[in-house]
Design a protein around this motif. Structure first.
Motif, PDB file in Angstrom:
ATOM      1  N   SER A  63      16.159   8.472  41.151  1.00 21.02           N
ATOM      2  CA  SER A  63      15.794   7.213  41.818  1.00 21.02           C
ATOM      3  C   SER A  63      15.084   7.454  43.141  1.00 21.02           C
ATOM      4  O   SER A  63      14.481   6.525  43.691  1.00 21.02           O
ATOM      5  CB  SER A  63      17.039   6.364  42.049  1.00 21.02           C
ATOM      6  OG  SER A  63      17.906   6.976  42.988  1.00 21.02           O
ATOM      7  N   LYS A  66       9.107   9.139  42.538  1.00 26.89           N
ATOM      8  CA  LYS A  66       8.182   8.400  41.701  1.00 26.89           C
ATOM      9  C   LYS A  66       7.855   9.295  40.518  1.00 26.89           C
ATOM     10  O   LYS A  66       7.070  10.245  40.634  1.00 26.89           O
ATOM     11  CB  LYS A  66       6.923   8.039  42.481  1.00 26.89           C
ATOM     12  CG  LYS A  66       5.957   7.162  41.709  1.00 26.89           C
ATOM     13  CD  LYS A  66       4.750   6.785  42.537  1.00 26.89           C
ATOM     14  CE  LYS A  66       3.801   5.893  41.757  1.00 26.89           C
ATOM     15  NZ  LYS A  66       2.604   5.531  42.554  1.00 26.89           N
ATOM     16  N   ASN A  81      11.836   3.148  46.067  1.00 30.34           N
ATOM     17  CA  ASN A  81      12.140   2.431  44.827  1.00 30.34           C
ATOM     18  C   ASN A  81      13.121   1.289  45.076  1.00 30.34           C
ATOM     19  O   ASN A  81      12.972   0.201  44.495  1.00 30.34           O
ATOM     20  CB  ASN A  81      12.717   3.390  43.783  1.00 30.34           C
ATOM     21  CG  ASN A  81      11.653   4.227  43.102  1.00 30.34           C
ATOM     22  OD1 ASN A  81      10.544   3.769  42.885  1.00 30.34           O
ATOM     23  ND2 ASN A  81      11.989   5.470  42.779  1.00 30.34           N
ATOM     24  N   ARG A  84      11.295  -1.520  46.967  1.00 35.41           N
ATOM     25  CA  ARG A  84      10.485  -2.276  46.013  1.00 35.41           C
ATOM     26  C   ARG A  84      11.359  -3.158  45.128  1.00 35.41           C
ATOM     27  O   ARG A  84      10.980  -4.296  44.793  1.00 35.41           O
ATOM     28  CB  ARG A  84       9.673  -1.297  45.170  1.00 35.41           C
ATOM     29  CG  ARG A  84       8.909  -1.924  44.016  1.00 35.41           C
ATOM     30  CD  ARG A  84       8.345  -0.831  43.115  1.00 35.41           C
ATOM     31  NE  ARG A  84       7.845  -1.390  41.865  1.00 35.41           N
ATOM     32  CZ  ARG A  84       7.501  -0.658  40.818  1.00 35.41           C
ATOM     33  NH1 ARG A  84       7.611   0.675  40.870  1.00 35.41           N
ATOM     34  NH2 ARG A  84       7.056  -1.230  39.704  1.00 35.41           N
ATOM     35  N   GLN A 285       8.287   4.202  34.075  1.00 37.53           N
ATOM     36  CA  GLN A 285       8.575   4.283  35.506  1.00 37.53           C
ATOM     37  C   GLN A 285      10.052   4.683  35.648  1.00 37.53           C
ATOM     38  O   GLN A 285      10.908   3.864  35.990  1.00 37.53           O
ATOM     39  CB  GLN A 285       8.285   2.959  36.197  1.00 37.53           C
ATOM     40  CG  GLN A 285       6.840   2.518  36.090  1.00 37.53           C
ATOM     41  CD  GLN A 285       6.567   1.208  36.793  1.00 37.53           C
ATOM     42  OE1 GLN A 285       7.313   0.771  37.658  1.00 37.53           O
ATOM     43  NE2 GLN A 285       5.455   0.558  36.428  1.00 37.53           N
ATOM     44  N   GLY A 287      11.685   6.654  37.720  1.00 31.83           N
ATOM     45  CA  GLY A 287      12.299   6.586  39.041  1.00 31.83           C
ATOM     46  C   GLY A 287      12.727   5.182  39.392  1.00 31.83           C
ATOM     47  O   GLY A 287      13.846   4.953  39.882  1.00 31.83           O
ATOM     48  N   TYR A 288      11.864   4.207  39.138  1.00 33.13           N
ATOM     49  CA  TYR A 288      12.194   2.809  39.426  1.00 33.13           C
ATOM     50  C   TYR A 288      13.318   2.323  38.509  1.00 33.13           C
ATOM     51  O   TYR A 288      14.229   1.610  38.940  1.00 33.13           O
ATOM     52  CB  TYR A 288      10.948   1.953  39.242  1.00 33.13           C
ATOM     53  CG  TYR A 288      11.124   0.511  39.649  1.00 33.13           C
ATOM     54  CD1 TYR A 288      11.246   0.155  40.986  1.00 33.13           C
ATOM     55  CD2 TYR A 288      11.153  -0.494  38.694  1.00 33.13           C
ATOM     56  CE1 TYR A 288      11.403  -1.164  41.357  1.00 33.13           C
ATOM     57  CE2 TYR A 288      11.302  -1.825  39.057  1.00 33.13           C
ATOM     58  CZ  TYR A 288      11.426  -2.153  40.391  1.00 33.13           C
ATOM     59  OH  TYR A 288      11.580  -3.467  40.768  1.00 33.13           O
ATOM     60  N   ALA A 291      16.552   3.552  39.790  1.00 36.51           N
ATOM     61  CA  ALA A 291      17.017   2.755  40.934  1.00 36.51           C
ATOM     62  C   ALA A 291      17.742   1.497  40.457  1.00 36.51           C
ATOM     63  O   ALA A 291      18.775   1.110  41.026  1.00 36.51           O
ATOM     64  CB  ALA A 291      15.838   2.392  41.829  1.00 36.51           C
TER      65      ALA A 291
END
Length: 327
Positions: A63, A66, A81, A84, A285, A287-288, A291
């Protein structure tokens, strides 16, 4: 030496010998007991580490990057992350949708389950059949129920709209309108899980001694007063566990939503788990998506610890006292 006989006789003292040596090996037996316990616990501990702890650590690590899932994570972005995430209207909508389902579940689903449990706890003809009938939906998988209700709620040839048309009503767009999709989704969730909570309440009701209700009726209490002042307080521990399971299950809800609506239309029925899957496996995505999973985990953990600390505390203390008395 003269030996006494008759009533004044006394038994001769036992011969004095060396004191018996203390038994050895107690420590070794305790050591063997610990080894046995560890051997029994070790397989479960290994599985828990691999399937629970390791994914949590990996999600927390990824997390902070990117990352699209290809190769090792290398683009470190820290908490971007999460920044966002909480600035996203979609994620705020996910939280709102989860809150709506939680409130509806506590206000409608659980009281319905409790009412059915009270009714089926009475001596009525065929109650075993009704218990099985109401519990049957819970035994079906989410995938089967999702496909079944996607056909039933189909806007063109679905059974639900056919029934409405036969009654002279206008057909509904059950799953394709933002104004009706959450209501439709909640109906399916209730149909799936109310039997599970009903069985929990039935188990709790059958553990209440009947003598208490009979004594209250002898004192002149009506059925409502018996339920309110006798049954409901004694059913409190079961209700609190049912509420806990309902909330945790709603926070992690994924299967039914994904099969029925995919989170649509326009994210109107999306939950955190659906959003996590969408970003992780369809948009790459990772990493996102990690999170989102970390936030889900933290919400569930904080709620579970707080609920145990402030709501289940008396039940847990009572269980510990009972176990101590039995020992």
């Amino acid at each position: 030496m003269k030996t006494l006989t008759g009533p004044d006789a006394r038994p001769a003292p036992p011969p004095q010998g060396p004191a018996p040596a203390p038994r050895r090996g107690g420590g070794s037996r305790r050591g063997r007991g610990w080894v046995t316990a560890i051997l029994f616990v070790l397989p479960a501990l290994v599985l828990f580490t691999l399937l629970v702890l390791a994914p949590i650590v990996v999600a927390g690590y990824t997390s902070l990057y990117k990352w699209n899932g290809i190769g090792p994570p290398s683009n470190f972005i820290g908490l971007d992350n999460f920044t966002r995430l909480f600035a996203s209207d979609i994620f705020i909508g996910d939280l709102r949708n989860g809150g709506i389902l939680i409130v509806l579940g506590l206000a409608v689903q659980l009281p319905l389950s409790l009412g059915l449990a009270v009714m089926l706890n009475q001596r009525i003809r065929g109650r075993a059949f009704y218990r099985l009938l109401f519990f049957a939906p819970y035994m079906l998988s989410e995938a089967i129920i999702g496909v079944l209700f996607s056909l039933i709620l189909s806007p063109e040839a679905g059974l639900a709209n056919r029934i409405l048309v036969s009654w002279g009503l206008e057909p509904w767009t059950w799953l394709s309108e933002p104004d009706t999709v959450m209501f439709s989704l909640f109906l399916v969730i209730t149909w799936k899980y109310f039997g599970f909570h009903m069985i929990l309440y039935l188990a709790g009701l059958q553990s209440i001694p009947k003598e208490l209700s009979e004594a209250a009726r002898i004192d002149g209490a009506g059925s409502w007063n018996v339920f309110r002042h006798v049954t409901l307080p004694l059913l409190g521990p079961t209700i609190r566990v049912s509420v806990f399971l309902s909330i945790i299950g709603t926070i992690q809800l994924f299967d039914l939503v994904w099969i029925l609506t995919g989170g649509g239309p326009s994210h109107a029925s999306e939950t955190m788990a659906v959003s996590m899957f969408e970003y992780g496996f369809k948009r790459s995505q990772i990493g996102y998506s990690s999170a989102i999973s970390v936030v889900m985990f933290l919400i569930s953990l904080v709620f579970a610890l707080g609920y145990q600390r402030f709501v289940l505390r008396r039940d847990l203390e009572g269980a510990s006292t009972t176990m101590g008395d039995r020992r």
